[in-house]
Design a protein around this motif. Sequence first.
Motif, PDB file in Angstrom:
ATOM      1  N   UNK A  50      35.997  36.873  46.466  1.00 39.63           N
ATOM      2  CA  UNK A  50      36.585  35.995  45.458  1.00 39.63           C
ATOM      3  C   UNK A  50      37.400  36.790  44.438  1.00 39.63           C
ATOM      4  N   UNK A  51      36.868  37.940  44.026  1.00 36.09           N
ATOM      5  CA  UNK A  51      37.604  38.790  43.087  1.00 36.09           C
ATOM      6  C   UNK A  51      38.897  39.298  43.721  1.00 36.09           C
ATOM      7  N   UNK A  52      38.822  39.661  44.999  1.00 37.37           N
ATOM      8  CA  UNK A  52      40.029  40.106  45.709  1.00 37.37           C
ATOM      9  C   UNK A  52      41.068  38.990  45.750  1.00 37.37           C
ATOM     10  N   UNK A  53      40.631  37.790  46.064  1.00 35.30           N
ATOM     11  CA  UNK A  53      41.548  36.661  46.182  1.00 35.30           C
ATOM     12  C   UNK A  53      42.236  36.372  44.857  1.00 35.30           C
ATOM     13  N   UNK A  54      41.458  36.357  43.763  1.00 32.46           N
ATOM     14  CA  UNK A  54      42.044  36.088  42.448  1.00 32.46           C
ATOM     15  C   UNK A  54      42.995  37.204  42.032  1.00 32.46           C
ATOM     16  N   UNK A  55      42.654  38.446  42.392  1.00 30.64           N
ATOM     17  CA  UNK A  55      43.540  39.572  42.063  1.00 30.64           C
ATOM     18  C   UNK A  55      44.872  39.443  42.801  1.00 30.64           C
ATOM     19  N   UNK A  56      44.814  39.063  44.066  1.00 36.13           N
ATOM     20  CA  UNK A  56      46.040  38.883  44.856  1.00 36.13           C
ATOM     21  C   UNK A  56      46.901  37.777  44.267  1.00 36.13           C
ATOM     22  N   UNK A  57      46.274  36.658  43.918  1.00 38.62           N
ATOM     23  CA  UNK A  57      47.032  35.547  43.323  1.00 38.62           C
ATOM     24  C   UNK A  57      47.660  35.986  42.006  1.00 38.62           C
ATOM     25  N   UNK A  58      46.907  36.752  41.211  1.00 36.19           N
ATOM     26  CA  UNK A  58      47.429  37.240  39.935  1.00 36.19           C
ATOM     27  C   UNK A  58      48.653  38.136  40.145  1.00 36.19           C
ATOM     28  N   UNK A  59      48.570  39.044  41.119  1.00 31.99           N
ATOM     29  CA  UNK A  59      49.696  39.954  41.399  1.00 31.99           C
ATOM     30  C   UNK A  59      50.925  39.165  41.848  1.00 31.99           C
TER      31      UNK A  59
END
Length: 966
Positions: free
Chosen positions: A915-924
């Motif tokens: 989940x943290x990876x997914x949110x980080x990708x969306x943020x980038x």
Amino acid sequence: MDYLKAKRRTINPEEKTKFVLTFFFVHMRKLFWDGFKKELNEDDIYEVRPSYQSQKLGNKLEKHWDKQKAPSLLLLLWRCFGKLYLIIAISQLIPITITILRLRVLKNFVSYFTTGHNNFTKVEASFLGASFVIIKFVQIVYANNFRLSLETLGIKIRSALTSLIYRKVLKINLSQLDISVGKIITLITRDVNDFDIYVTYSTLLWSDLLQLLITCYAIYREIGPLVLIIVAIVCIIILIQVFLAKLLSSFKLKTLKKTDQRYQVTKEMLDAITLIKLLNWGDCYKKKISKTRKEEVSFIYKVYLLLVAKFTLSDFILNVATYTFIVGSLWFGKQIKIQTIFFLIDSLNVLSTPLKIRIPRGMHEVIKLFVVIRRIEQLLKTPNAQLPSKRDCKNETFQNITLSNLDVYVKNQKIFENVNLDICNGLNVLTGPIGSGKSVLMQILLQEYQIDRGSMTITSKISYASEQPWLFPSTIKQNILVGAKYDKERYLAVLQVCALLPDLHHLQRGDTLIIADRGTNLSKGQQSRINLARAIYRDSEIYLLDGCLSNLDVLVADYIFEKCIKQFLKDKLVILVTQNPKHISRADSVITLSNQTAQLAPVSAGSFPPELCNTMRDQKKSENKITEEEEEEEEDELHETMNLLAETQLDKNIYQEMVEGGRLKFQKYVTYVQKGGGLISFFVVCIVFVLAQFSKIGMQKLENNWLKTEEQIHNYETYNNSQGENYEQAIQERSKMIYMLPLVSVIVAITKFLQGTIFFRLATKASINFHRSLATTIIDASMEFFHIHYVGNILNRFSEDLLYIDEIVPYSMYLFLNGIVEVIGITVFVGTVNKTFLVVALAFCILTLLTAIVISRTGRALKRVEISSRSSLIGRVSATPEGLPTIRSANLQNILVKEFDRHLDLYTSASYLYMCWLRTVVFIEQFYFIVFTTIIVIVVLIIDEDISAAHVGLVLTQLTIFHGGF
């Protein structure tokens, strides 16, 4: 059950990162770097964060559940997680306020580009443009952290409920259990697994409704009474969503029931795979599973159709809202300002995602949540077994069991009536005709079945060996010890009296051999002896042995009877279920069951009916003959299969899977397309997607031309130039737009609905074909496959993997294809406004694609670990109900809960990191579009004299749609 010690894992870097930096996902850089350098595996997963530990969460839920006078799962969740949920939910008021501010800023910024732009100077316009960009940046920072908070709260609730459900399984009353193992697996793999989705969309539901009211008020401040048109249309959309949500909940409940049935049939198939292959029942089970699967997928397809209908209708009605406002303004003679139109368009864009996706999805998830809560409550409210009280009997030399006037009913059927027994030290044989209730009586002594009348007194600790051996995937040694302290002298003595030493000497690893599910890599005799050794190893005063010698050949049975039962347990109270006359004749007393009663008598000539003895003797001869033949047939085969599992690495989790690393091969996508109907069908889908997008672009282009026409008409009327030929042409152009736009809107709606219908038809067809291939491969596999692979791993394929194929993969592919054509459409559309925009858009699209390729490796690895780590959970949930009497008689509940929670922590940590990876990708990705938006704002300010307000508003609203601000 575990033979490995708990691993010490690396602490999550988030624990050491400053709180402010976590808002920008700085703590994820190490994981991204590790994922870039190598393929992540289970050993790279961080230690679960303290607040997410399953043991703490499970204890908390269990404590509050037991305290409730009127048990309610919803109230339980509110008491345990309500405070945290409220804090997260109330914080959603911040972005709602910021959104209204952004709408005002956009309106004023667009007004600068209208003819004359007397309201703002260029410096003020630059300030407005910078404010617009800053607000968007704040929105994406907050939005991603808000979504992550909701999703991780869902993970926390999921972990707590999973732990609570497993604890309940260990307590459940078997005599009143109406819930199948398949349903329990469904609860953990599907129902509870989606709590992060339930929490997210239920929160967004009320916040979106609040945003809806605030946005409508902002529109009212801008356009006045005409807002009633917008409100009426919004109300229509909501009513449609409510109606369709009810249909969705009905179909979803039916889908879950069919899923329960499919899991149960699959579990039964795996449990009886040896018999299925022996009797050649494979085709029958294939048809049975396939039929259930088709019924399940038919409801899934109906759910998808309703979702597509909701999205299409919402999109269409929002387009109608814009059209109605413009026509209504013309009808009432109101001046149409470009900045007002784009304020309305951006406002409707703000409402678009909530009305099309989040509000209907929220209604669907809330209804689904109540369905899931009812299903979980059904399990949690099942009566608990009456656990035996702990007794310290070390100083007692005499034990007895007393039954007085005992009546027992099982599911309203009378089993025993007025039973009176006083069983004392020594060997007591329990015998009787088939179906007389011998095993039921043993369960009553273990307090697994409730006594309806009478009383039972047991003075000492009990050890129990079940009729059907209960073995779990672990070493032979661990199957015997099962949490008991290792006493080498007693352990070796037990192996000797249970005739296991000769078998262990033939094995390369001895008692460290890994046993397969239900001991399928062992003979029936070996299974029974290990099961018996477990009971004998525990130092108790009373031993209940339920038919432990029935699967043994004559010589081995006689050896164990003499060495183990008569000598090793000579000072104990032993109840042995058997129909062997030789063993009965050497007992101290015999308990005979018949006609719902029991009689206890000392063993002597004529102490039990001769006809019963003759029946037992004939049956035993038949059993011995069959057992000897089976032992001879299995002996050569077993050495090979035992050696296969003997090579299993003892430093790995028994359920740890060999996961394919690297990028997902292109052939996998081709296979999915072929399962869904082939390349031609996929090509047709792509054409429909392109047509739908081009029809949408055509509608937007038409709207843009209409707005430019209205701007021209406004300028003509402002500068008293309304008598010229150009003015008349503009009026004619307006009339043409009024009739053309509704027609194009209908075409867009039809193509969008057709796009979803065709795509999800192919997706559900692929789901059926994948399941058929999986089931066929499993059923047709050789027994060697089942000796090496465990039920937990196999059921994981039929549960979690199929969940992704049924729901996540189709929806994700639909969004992906829709996003691709939308990116192309927006890029082309923006490029028609200015060629500079086209170059910048292409550059950022390439940058986004390259970034996704680089960082997707980490996400794939995390998802693989997350899915594979579920196998151990499913394996334990699948194996536990069969061994409940053994588990509870040996008081192993705490040990099993601790081990289950440890494996659940691994799954929780993997889910959290994903989940943290997914949110980080969306943020980038969204940050890239913030930079893109910044460049666009700078360019339009530079060329302010050469660009119209309609083009500026259109470009900025399209970008807002694409990278989705809250």
